[in-house]
Design a protein around this motif. Structure first.
Motif, PDB file in Angstrom:
ATOM      1  N   GLU A   8     -20.793 -25.576  -9.319  1.00 26.96           N
ATOM      2  CA  GLU A   8     -20.705 -24.675 -10.468  1.00 26.96           C
ATOM      3  C   GLU A   8     -21.445 -23.358 -10.208  1.00 26.96           C
ATOM      4  N   HIS A   9     -22.486 -23.429  -9.383  1.00 23.85           N
ATOM      5  CA  HIS A   9     -23.272 -22.242  -9.067  1.00 23.85           C
ATOM      6  C   HIS A   9     -22.821 -21.565  -7.773  1.00 23.85           C
ATOM      7  N   LEU A  35     -29.354 -24.635  -4.561  1.00 21.01           N
ATOM      8  CA  LEU A  35     -29.016 -24.684  -5.983  1.00 21.01           C
ATOM      9  C   LEU A  35     -30.056 -23.938  -6.803  1.00 21.01           C
ATOM     10  N   ALA A  58     -29.806 -20.171  -6.276  1.00 21.24           N
ATOM     11  CA  ALA A  58     -28.635 -19.603  -6.948  1.00 21.24           C
ATOM     12  C   ALA A  58     -28.850 -19.524  -8.449  1.00 21.24           C
ATOM     13  N   ALA A  59     -29.417 -20.563  -9.026  1.00 23.47           N
ATOM     14  CA  ALA A  59     -29.659 -20.574 -10.470  1.00 23.47           C
ATOM     15  C   ALA A  59     -30.624 -19.460 -10.867  1.00 23.47           C
ATOM     16  N   GLN A 110     -28.863 -16.122 -10.636  1.00 24.50           N
ATOM     17  CA  GLN A 110     -27.842 -15.965 -11.667  1.00 24.50           C
ATOM     18  C   GLN A 110     -28.422 -15.961 -13.075  1.00 24.50           C
ATOM     19  N   ASP A 118     -29.948 -18.440 -14.628  1.00 22.39           N
ATOM     20  CA  ASP A 118     -29.710 -19.709 -15.310  1.00 22.39           C
ATOM     21  C   ASP A 118     -30.977 -20.564 -15.255  1.00 22.39           C
TER      22      ASP A 118
END
Length: 352
Positions: free
Chosen positions: A99-100, A309, A312-313, A316, A318
């Motif tokens: 998803e990421h 992960l 990336a989060a 982004q 998140d």
């Protein structure tokens, strides 16, 4: 009266206030220099860095500040005994990584280049060298003390660990109370406990460690203001270590995603989780922290697995899928400059 920390000549900080070694970004050179200028002792985290990058970090700090400084080393544990658990954790996280827009990393064990980082320190003059994740050997303690002139300090989370580290010959102990943010410093990650071992509140830990060791004690965990610092000093601490209190200062290298999650009070509280790195760590109770109560005890294998992960989060914006290390006092974090924060806490604690 608390025992005195005895530093080499010219290396004692003016205040008994240390900045916690927050690996992965928050303990920036700017933050450590500001802490040093305010009279505290900034600790350079060696964790996650190559030996060359660690050496460059020390050179950068020495160029930016003439204040005393210290360093923190991760001591390696054994490779995981639960490869099946790591594989299951990877399978559970793979859809979230997709998803990421990233693939999970390759889980692998390493010793964090401990020998090479010790060699780097032998070429410098730190005021203190601290350890986390295990009890240093008496040989390593002696080599660093003799080679650098530093105060050698172990991190302990229980009175039993305090006694074990004292027997190894360290000069002082950082006592990490249950309230502390970030990775737990337990010598052995005991799967029977969510925190890797008993989670002892700081003031109780101070009492228990004082009974187990005559060494100077540095208190860490939930200390956000001068009142808390004064309470720890009155309970027998010779100094304190601040982490979460510094996370949102302008000088800290804390990511914007992490910083905003703290300041916006996005989550209800904190929790201790192995889900991000395979080692118990306290952070804000976001969905990923809560989703894997049975994550394997496998550090650094899980750290390497989830790193893409988490990166990336964070990039982004998140906060639901990134580690947001923070102690139980996180709601009192401020954005004031680090030097002002140190001065305020010192004043409130009667140290100024």
């Amino acid at each position: 009266m608390a025992p005195e920390l005895r530093f080499a000549p010219g290396r004692a900080p003016r205040l008994p206030i240390w900045s916690a070694p927050m690996a992965g970004g928050p303990s920036s050179t700017a933050l450590l220099a500001a802490v040093g200028a305010a009279g505290g002792l900034g600790l350079v985290p060696a964790g996650y860095l190559s030996a060359d990058a660690f050496a460059a970090k020390l050179d950068e700090l020495e160029a930016a500040s003439d204040a005393p400084w210290g360093a923190n080393l991760f001591l390696p544990g054994p490779p995981t005994a639960d490869p099946e658990g790591v594989a299951a954790h990877a399978a559970a996280l793979a859809p979230l990584a997709a998803e990421h827009g990233v693939e999970l990393g390759e889980p692998r064990w390493e010793d964090d280049a401990i020998d090479a980082k010790v060699a780097v320190l032998l070429g410098h003059e730190p005021a203190a060298v601290t350890f986390a994740f295990a009890c240093p050997s008496s040989e390593l303690v002696g080599r660093l003390r003799e080679g650098t002139g530093a105060v050698v300090v172990a991190t302990a989370t229980t009175p039993a660990e305090a006694a074990e580290a004292t027997a190894a010959g360290v000069d002082a102990l950082v006592l990490q109370g249950a309230e502390a943010g970030g990775h737990r410093g337990a010598f052995v990650d005991d799967r029977a406990f969510p925190g890797g071992g008993e989670l002892v509140p700081l003031l109780e830990l101070l009492r228990g460690a004082r009974a187990a060791s005559p060494l100077p004690l540095l208190a860490a965990g939930g200390l956000m203001d001068g009142a808390g610092v004064r309470q720890a000093l009155d309970a027998g601490a010779s100094g304190v270590q601040l982490g979460t209190a510094l996370l949102c200062t302008p000088e800290a290298g804390t990511s914007d995603t992490h910083r905003r999650a703290i300041l916006d009070r996005r989550y209800a509280g904190t929790t201790v989780t192995r889900g991000f790195t395979g080692r118990p760590a306290r952070g804000l109770a976001n969905p990923l922290a809560l989703a894997y109560p049975d994550a394997p005890s496998a550090y650094p294998e899980v750290h390497h697995l989830t790193r893409p992960l988490r990166a990336a989060a964070a990039a982004q914006g998140d906060p639901d899928a990134v580690h947001l290390w923070a102690g139980e006092g996180w709601r009192d974090a401020t954005e004031e400059p680090a030097a002002d924060l140190i001065a305020r806490i010192a004043r409130e604690a009667g140290l100024a």
